[in-house]
Design a protein around this motif. Sequence first.
Motif, PDB file in Angstrom:
ATOM      1  N   VAL A  58      32.155  37.770  33.414  1.00  0.00           N
ATOM      2  CA  VAL A  58      32.599  39.064  32.907  1.00  0.00           C
ATOM      3  C   VAL A  58      33.080  38.912  31.474  1.00  0.00           C
ATOM      4  O   VAL A  58      33.654  37.888  31.104  1.00  0.00           O
ATOM      5  N   ASP A  59      32.831  39.937  30.707  1.00  0.00           N
ATOM      6  CA  ASP A  59      33.288  39.970  29.322  1.00  0.00           C
ATOM      7  C   ASP A  59      34.611  40.719  29.309  1.00  0.00           C
ATOM      8  O   ASP A  59      34.641  41.950  29.237  1.00  0.00           O
ATOM      9  N   ALA A  60      35.693  39.962  29.459  1.00  0.00           N
ATOM     10  CA  ALA A  60      37.027  40.564  29.516  1.00  0.00           C
ATOM     11  C   ALA A  60      38.012  39.636  28.812  1.00  0.00           C
ATOM     12  O   ALA A  60      37.800  38.425  28.743  1.00  0.00           O
ATOM     13  N   ASP A  61      39.071  40.224  28.290  1.00  0.00           N
ATOM     14  CA  ASP A  61      40.135  39.420  27.700  1.00  0.00           C
ATOM     15  C   ASP A  61      40.780  38.588  28.794  1.00  0.00           C
ATOM     16  O   ASP A  61      40.894  39.022  29.951  1.00  0.00           O
ATOM     17  N   ALA A  62      41.251  37.399  28.439  1.00  0.00           N
ATOM     18  CA  ALA A  62      41.858  36.480  29.398  1.00  0.00           C
ATOM     19  C   ALA A  62      43.058  37.082  30.111  1.00  0.00           C
ATOM     20  O   ALA A  62      43.314  36.782  31.276  1.00  0.00           O
TER      21      ALA A  62
ATOM     22  N   VAL B 214      39.352  43.861  36.207  1.00  0.00           N
ATOM     23  CA  VAL B 214      38.062  43.170  36.125  1.00  0.00           C
ATOM     24  C   VAL B 214      37.230  43.537  37.352  1.00  0.00           C
ATOM     25  O   VAL B 214      36.046  43.887  37.231  1.00  0.00           O
ATOM     26  N   LEU B 215      37.845  43.480  38.524  1.00  0.00           N
ATOM     27  CA  LEU B 215      37.136  43.833  39.753  1.00  0.00           C
ATOM     28  C   LEU B 215      36.650  45.281  39.725  1.00  0.00           C
ATOM     29  O   LEU B 215      35.478  45.561  39.991  1.00  0.00           O
TER      30      LEU B 215
ATOM     31  N   MET C 275      47.876  39.648  38.143  1.00  0.00           N
ATOM     32  CA  MET C 275      47.283  38.330  37.916  1.00  0.00           C
ATOM     33  C   MET C 275      46.259  38.417  36.789  1.00  0.00           C
ATOM     34  O   MET C 275      45.274  39.139  36.910  1.00  0.00           O
ATOM     35  N   PRO C 276      46.478  37.683  35.692  1.00  0.00           N
ATOM     36  CA  PRO C 276      45.474  37.680  34.627  1.00  0.00           C
ATOM     37  C   PRO C 276      44.163  37.093  35.160  1.00  0.00           C
ATOM     38  O   PRO C 276      44.177  36.126  35.931  1.00  0.00           O
ATOM     39  N   ALA C 277      43.058  37.665  34.766  1.00  0.00           N
ATOM     40  CA  ALA C 277      41.757  37.181  35.228  1.00  0.00           C
ATOM     41  C   ALA C 277      41.591  35.695  34.922  1.00  0.00           C
ATOM     42  O   ALA C 277      41.023  34.954  35.732  1.00  0.00           O
TER      43      ALA C 277
END
Length: 151
Positions: A13-17, A24-25, A60-62
């Motif tokens: 996934v293209d997401a910030d940490a 994200v889900l 929870m951070p991805a």
Amino acid sequence: MISLNINGKTMAVDADADTPLLWVLRDELHMSGTKFGCGMALCGACTVHIDGQPTRACVMPASAAVGKKITTIEAIGNSAVGKRVQQAWAEIDVPQCGYCQSGQIMAATALLKAIPKPTDKDIDQAMSGNICRCGTYPRIRAAIHKAAGQA
């Protein structure tokens, strides 16, 4: 890019940490079974399993889930315990509005994997962080006992 193991599949996934795993889900992967409730890990609607442990995805951070096994409500029925919990939920007719129920099922499945024959006290303790605004707690307890083979 963040690479996550979700329901047995590797997904990039293209997401910030620091993006919460919940978003994200839901937003990146379109897995809408995990719900947003409070955003502060207080209600349990966003519960997923991280390496088998019930975890609040809203805080929870991805990036903290990288290298871990994530299980969501979409795949909980793939395990024997998860399938029994889902069947008991349907047989007891647990949901009223249903919004919190994916988190409830995730918490109940984790409980039964840890304690296959829980007491009422075990259930109350394990489920205390999952809020049901409709008050279906007696049906939740009955369904957990049924899934455990105690009802």
